[in-house]
Design an enzyme around this catalytic site. Sequence first.
Site, mmCIF file in Angstrom:
data_model
loop_
_atom_site.group_PDB
_atom_site.id
_atom_site.type_symbol
_atom_site.label_atom_id
_atom_site.label_comp_id
_atom_site.label_asym_id
_atom_site.label_seq_id
_atom_site.Cartn_x
_atom_site.Cartn_y
_atom_site.Cartn_z
ATOM 1 N N TRP A 1 -3.595 0.725 -4.047
ATOM 2 C CA TRP A 1 -3.477 2.131 -4.516
ATOM 3 C C TRP A 1 -3.722 1.996 -6.068
ATOM 4 O O TRP A 1 -4.407 2.907 -6.681
ATOM 5 C CB TRP A 1 -2.050 2.242 -4.508
ATOM 6 C CG TRP A 1 -1.855 2.613 -2.916
ATOM 7 C CD1 TRP A 1 -1.058 2.012 -1.690
ATOM 8 C CD2 TRP A 1 -2.485 3.872 -2.042
ATOM 9 N NE1 TRP A 1 -1.312 2.620 -0.769
ATOM 10 C CE2 TRP A 1 -2.053 3.641 -0.914
ATOM 11 C CE3 TRP A 1 -3.204 5.013 -2.472
ATOM 12 C CZ2 TRP A 1 -2.546 4.697 0.014
ATOM 13 C CZ3 TRP A 1 -3.527 5.810 -1.765
ATOM 14 C CH2 TRP A 1 -3.284 5.706 -0.486
ATOM 15 N N ASP B 1 2.998 4.883 -10.922
ATOM 16 C CA ASP B 1 2.863 5.478 -9.656
ATOM 17 C C ASP B 1 4.044 4.630 -8.900
ATOM 18 O O ASP B 1 3.930 3.641 -8.412
ATOM 19 C CB ASP B 1 1.453 5.097 -9.198
ATOM 20 C CG ASP B 1 1.371 5.464 -7.685
ATOM 21 O OD1 ASP B 1 2.542 6.079 -7.091
ATOM 22 O OD2 ASP B 1 0.362 5.235 -6.699
ATOM 23 N N LYS C 1 7.578 9.944 1.129
ATOM 24 C CA LYS C 1 8.301 8.722 1.427
ATOM 25 C C LYS C 1 9.751 8.791 1.090
ATOM 26 O O LYS C 1 10.428 9.008 1.915
ATOM 27 C CB LYS C 1 7.567 7.446 0.689
ATOM 28 C CG LYS C 1 6.162 7.350 1.036
ATOM 29 C CD LYS C 1 5.371 6.493 0.169
ATOM 30 C CE LYS C 1 3.927 6.950 0.222
ATOM 31 N NZ LYS C 1 3.265 6.437 1.296
#
Length: 359
Positions: free
Chosen positions: A102, A171, A195
């Site tokens: 990511w 992030d 999430k």
Amino acid sequence: MSQVYNFNAGPAVLPAEVLEQAKNEMFDFNKSGMSILEHSHRGKDYDAVHQEAIANYKKLLNLSDDYAVIFVQGGASMQFAMVPMNLLGLGQTADYVNSGAWASKAVKEARLIGNVNVVANTEKEIPTRIPRVEELKLTNGAAYVHVTSNETIAGTQWKTFPKTEAPLVADMSSDMLSRPFDSKQFGLIYAGAQKNLGPAGTALVVIRKDLAQRVSEKIPTMLKYTTYIEEDSLYNTPSCFTIYMMMLVTRWILKMGQENLYKRNVEKAAKIYTGIDNSGGFYKGTAVKDCRSDMNITFRLPSEQLEEAFVKEASNLGMKGLKGHRSVGGIRASVYNAFPMEGVEAFTSFMREFQKKNG
Ligand code: PMP
């Protein structure tokens, strides 16, 4: 309905009582005779939802008035581009920690916009890990420093964030609101909602207002943080239903208590990691121990055939979504805030049974 435990990495499990409430008011929101799905984003019913969501995030994150909470569509992936578009000026350099898949996507987008200095790189390391703070070779006068607080695929998590002179950008897609942290340490935080926060459809962005002022006039309106701040994320039609669900989840977090949720998260993860560590090597964790994520628990079995059988048998018992990310294979158990302790117990007992039969 038979009991299912949802281990998906995202979209992921939501609190049952949140789903229940959404169901109950699906056809008639707030005695308006209409669904929240049908309300105008400019009307008072939706506005109350929108404002409560923002107020609850401010409370949960202990934010001062120097920060704005905004909702931006396009997911966390769009934030990979928006962050440098807004904060990385001409001729400046942004520091990025490449801790995995990511972070590496964030680096790729930032490079399209300006100069990027990768200050540490553990992307390809196995076992997976987060770079140590002492390893970071930070740039003097950097525009900002970007970290990925939890690598959802690698199953790694920052345990303490670096103290940086340049604004710290994170992030937090896969561990937002799962543990306490000092929000004042950050200039900008973003997280895809799907999430810990709600369903897919928006990114939650928390930004120090002065940083948003850096943006060049040339950046399109919808890609400027200032637009969202000035218009309270209502410049255009926001993702109303997602924000409504996010608001219900913030109420649930406030009711559960953040500290309780955090303790429960640590306990849930510890139970599974103990199951791995006590298996005599049958299950092998893929992350370095002190970088292990409390949200995404990644491990391998002695062979891919056994991994396939493990995922299939677990699924037959109602434990869904355990297959590792397609890029790395193995097993991944995602146990976000809303994942229940009973599911962890069912899972660890399944792990023992599976090993007895196949070990
Ligand atoms: N960052 C992290 C850490 C993620 O886990 C994900 C999604 N799994 C993303 C970014 C991308 O999020 P989105 O799909 O919302 O663009």
